[in-house]
Design a protein around this motif. Sequence first.
Motif, mmCIF file in Angstrom:
data_model
loop_
_atom_site.group_PDB
_atom_site.id
_atom_site.type_symbol
_atom_site.label_atom_id
_atom_site.label_comp_id
_atom_site.label_asym_id
_atom_site.label_seq_id
_atom_site.Cartn_x
_atom_site.Cartn_y
_atom_site.Cartn_z
ATOM 1 N N SER B 42 55.558 57.108 26.797
ATOM 2 C CA SER B 42 55.021 58.139 25.743
ATOM 3 C C SER B 42 53.796 59.051 26.322
ATOM 4 O O SER B 42 53.596 60.107 25.831
ATOM 5 C CB SER B 42 54.406 57.202 24.597
ATOM 6 N N GLY B 43 53.554 58.515 27.472
ATOM 7 C CA GLY B 43 52.531 59.555 28.433
ATOM 8 C C GLY B 43 51.348 58.995 28.281
ATOM 9 O O GLY B 43 50.283 59.383 28.968
ATOM 10 N N LYS B 44 50.994 57.611 27.531
ATOM 11 C CA LYS B 44 49.723 57.278 27.578
ATOM 12 C C LYS B 44 49.050 56.762 28.638
ATOM 13 O O LYS B 44 47.817 56.907 28.891
ATOM 14 C CB LYS B 44 49.518 56.172 26.137
ATOM 15 N N SER B 45 49.726 56.189 29.778
ATOM 16 C CA SER B 45 49.130 55.654 30.909
ATOM 17 C C SER B 45 48.819 56.823 32.030
ATOM 18 O O SER B 45 48.023 57.030 32.599
ATOM 19 C CB SER B 45 50.134 54.812 31.646
ATOM 20 N N THR B 46 49.698 57.922 31.778
ATOM 21 C CA THR B 46 49.464 59.078 32.478
ATOM 22 C C THR B 46 47.990 59.801 31.924
ATOM 23 O O THR B 46 47.359 60.234 32.883
ATOM 24 C CB THR B 46 50.590 60.359 32.514
ATOM 25 N N LEU B 47 47.834 59.915 30.751
ATOM 26 C CA LEU B 47 46.530 60.517 30.220
ATOM 27 C C LEU B 47 45.373 59.734 30.584
ATOM 28 O O LEU B 47 44.554 60.125 31.207
ATOM 29 C CB LEU B 47 46.770 60.322 28.593
ATOM 30 N N ALA B 48 45.660 58.055 30.742
ATOM 31 C CA ALA B 48 44.510 57.372 31.029
ATOM 32 C C ALA B 48 44.119 57.633 32.586
ATOM 33 O O ALA B 48 43.063 57.850 32.839
ATOM 34 C CB ALA B 48 44.865 55.787 30.987
ATOM 35 N N ARG B 49 45.352 57.958 33.532
ATOM 36 C CA ARG B 49 44.921 58.466 34.948
ATOM 37 C C ARG B 49 44.247 59.699 35.100
ATOM 38 O O ARG B 49 43.629 59.940 35.855
ATOM 39 C CB ARG B 49 46.051 58.112 35.743
ATOM 40 N N LEU B 50 44.272 60.626 34.211
ATOM 41 C CA LEU B 50 43.659 61.914 34.295
ATOM 42 C C LEU B 50 42.114 61.590 34.121
ATOM 43 O O LEU B 50 41.373 62.348 34.414
ATOM 44 C CB LEU B 50 44.061 62.931 33.097
ATOM 45 N N LEU B 51 41.682 60.581 33.143
ATOM 46 C CA LEU B 51 40.354 60.489 32.899
ATOM 47 C C LEU B 51 39.436 60.036 33.805
ATOM 48 O O LEU B 51 38.294 60.273 33.721
ATOM 49 C CB LEU B 51 40.446 59.493 31.486
ATOM 50 N N ASN B 52 40.242 59.433 35.051
ATOM 51 C CA ASN B 52 39.029 59.217 35.893
ATOM 52 C C ASN B 52 39.355 59.882 37.214
ATOM 53 O O ASN B 52 39.187 59.201 38.359
ATOM 54 C CB ASN B 52 38.860 57.710 36.080
ATOM 55 N N GLY B 53 40.054 60.984 37.106
ATOM 56 C CA GLY B 53 40.471 61.524 38.240
ATOM 57 C C GLY B 53 41.761 60.995 39.332
ATOM 58 O O GLY B 53 41.799 61.214 40.266
ATOM 59 N N LEU B 54 42.524 59.749 38.823
ATOM 60 C CA LEU B 54 43.335 59.341 39.700
ATOM 61 C C LEU B 54 44.597 60.224 39.598
ATOM 62 O O LEU B 54 45.338 60.647 40.633
ATOM 63 C CB LEU B 54 44.007 58.211 39.019
ATOM 64 N N LEU B 55 44.841 61.105 38.649
ATOM 65 C CA LEU B 55 45.630 62.056 38.689
ATOM 66 C C LEU B 55 44.710 63.479 38.280
ATOM 67 O O LEU B 55 44.087 63.172 37.577
ATOM 68 C CB LEU B 55 46.700 62.140 37.596
ATOM 69 N N ILE B 56 45.344 64.599 38.851
ATOM 70 C CA ILE B 56 44.682 65.959 38.279
ATOM 71 C C ILE B 56 45.612 66.725 37.479
ATOM 72 O O ILE B 56 46.856 66.763 37.904
ATOM 73 C CB ILE B 56 44.246 66.582 39.604
#
Lengths: 265, 571
Positions: B42-56
């Motif tokens: 659903s995209g929830k892990s992607t969202l998590a990774r945005l929150l600490n800059g692992l993904l931009i």
Amino acid sequence: MSITIGQYYPGDSFVHRLDPRTKLIFLFVYIFGVFMCDSLIGFCLGGVVLALAVYLCRAPFLSVIKGLRGVLYIAVFTAVFNILFTKEGSVIFKAWILTVTDVGVLTSAKVLLRLALIIIMSSVVTLSTTYMALANAIECFLDILKPIGVPAHDIAMMTTIALRFVPTLFDDLEKIKLAQMSRGASFDEGSFMQKIKSIIPLLIPLFVSSFRTADVLALAMEARCYRGDVGRTKYKVLSFCAADHIVTGFVILFGAAEVFLRVWR
Amino acid sequence: MIRAENTGFSYRTEKGAYRALKNVSIEIRPGEAVAVLGRNGSGKSTLARLLNGLLIPDEGRVVVFGRDTSKDDLWEVRKSCGMVFQDPDSQIVAGIVDEDIAFGLENTGLERSEMEKRIDEALSAVGMSEYKLHSTQYLSGGQKQKIAVAGIAAMRPKCIVLDEATSMLDPEGRRSVVSAVKELQKNYGISVVMITHFIEEAAQCGYVYVMDGGEIIMEGSPEDILTRDEELRRCGLEAPLCVRLAEAFGFEKKLYGDDEICALLCERIKNGEGDNLPQKITETVQEEKKKPTGNTGNTGNIIEVRSLSFAYGREKILEDIDFGIKEGSFTSIIGHTGSGKSTLLRLLNGLYKPLDGEVFFKGENIEHIKGIRNKIGIVFQNPDHQLFEETVLKDVMFGGLNMGMSEDEAKKRAEKALLAVGFPPEKNERSPFELSGGEKKRAAIAGILIMEPQVLVLDEPGAGLDPEGKASVLETIKKIQRRGLTVVMVTHNMENAAGLSDHIIILSRGRIYAEGSPAVIFNNAGDLEGIGLEMPAVAKLRQKLGKKGIYVPDSIFSAEKFAEYLKYSGS
């Protein structure tokens, strides 16, 4: 709990508290010394030093020896081979195509003794030193090579991680093996080619799972602010204290003694 | 405060970009606990990774305590927002607990004396002080996750993100990790973001986001969100039992505590609603009560285990295990991590040799049966540990070819097996590594079914799947059993076991703690929570109602039937 080769045994003995660099230097000089020794007195000296180290390490050595069984079998096998294929010296025993000579027995005994001394001493070091500490020591030695472009920190970090994940990989391998056995795979039957082929169902899942582990680990390390050795401090600071100087001095004396015994015998 | 503003993110793959997040905005206030719910993908892990800059983010921006992750120093961002991952084994860097916690502190360049202090503080905050000098390798999953939490806490972040950090743990491990994190929130004012699909965990948070297809579908207080059963179902989730009962009875939609809903139900039933018990419901209920435990079409047990023991070295894993499994039955073996259930499973088809005792298959000791593994087929927990071929079809054929089938025969049977497990046929020629978690699981089960075993043994078949995926895989297994296969399932999830099985064996510390039908187990088995397990919500409620004199048949385990029964019974 069985103890396997290369495993750390938590403790607070004299050996545990030594600087990991001391232990590495000690191990190298000791190995050198053991290869030098050729006489009874030389081997006795090596044995005494080992006994001292084992005593000071205060680890459960009986289970350690049990864990080393596999390696010792190989050593004994090599020795027997050595005996059977040495043709020099006077013959003690001869039957069919097998010949046993006194030189053969003596060389084999020496090889066996050397191997045993080295393996047990190496276990003393790995038992009493954590992966992190070992890596720190390696990093420290490699630091000298930094000016010529050797990435000391990276090599050390890679070593630590590799060591840390060895048990995890073995766990995975065991699970994969059981899963494939449940599907009727067998790993010790058939011709050589079949055996090679039978490894594929083990290797591919193992690779896939280790790449996945590596992926997560890299993310987890990044999330914990890892960025190489830039601005990094050390939790376990290496410091040479009196005991380290004494132990280093001691092992250098040992090495010198073995050389002396060898040359001026 | 952490704020994601209209963020979007795409993963670039060989087949083009895959848009994982679309126009997502969330906000996490200091000291607040926020849950992000959603099915797998659903995209929830992607969202998590945005929150600490692992993904931009590709679109929009994420601002973490005043720092924009696309512009500012990511290092500072990660210092203020830490993250705990799903897999306990992959995120521990060092071999000793204190060295692992030190890892993050070393990276941030802290003084040694300060490190000592923080390590002790973090370990005591998660209740793991006595493990400071332990080897990380021998800890349980729950303990490893607490070490991971401590490793983040020691860096004194303002926020901790838990990316499905409890999904691989047993109930006891899950409880202890969640309570450790809640302590941190309470004592240190750290914000917590829980990425999860456990509705109970979301209920403990202050604010809930529900994601699906890369978008936020709902947001609000748990009281507001978790009571919307129908909308949650569309997102692959399910409202808690109390909400579903309240809905069935037309109570006000609220997150009731067990006692509250119990009192309400008592009141309603004692006021004599529903004397109009319709015939149909009575019948199903009666039928269910009459149904004997175990399908006893055949006399004798297909598997018989007698005084079985097993040990690794000196450590006893199993002791004096005795039980029988009836042909055609559905048996669940339940136990906490380390109860010996996985070892027991490996003894069932001779993968391990028992220290003592015997296993019989149709009256014959399995040690003397050639090809026993084709007769008792085991599906292991992680499908990644067995899938290896180029295509799904070839992979499933592996077991058949090992039995000596011809290529054609194996192919035919593989297609049949894949059909039986509900695998989408158009994906038969795909690589097994491209499948979703649920599809992999099905392919793995088909890989065993091709050998046409008489007993199918499954280790934790729901592991790693979201509620929807789990339910549908379990349903498939139940279908396979109905067709006549004997099924043995090893799990720590009581809820699943209750609804599916007709025979339950509970293991604790290597011994059988209780055995019987689900009704017997969940009503008189004693202290299940004391041995690290969790009572199914329905059973818990039934006990409470029972104390107030309202009887619900032991055989009812689904929330719907439970509600129906109550609604139409009355006093």
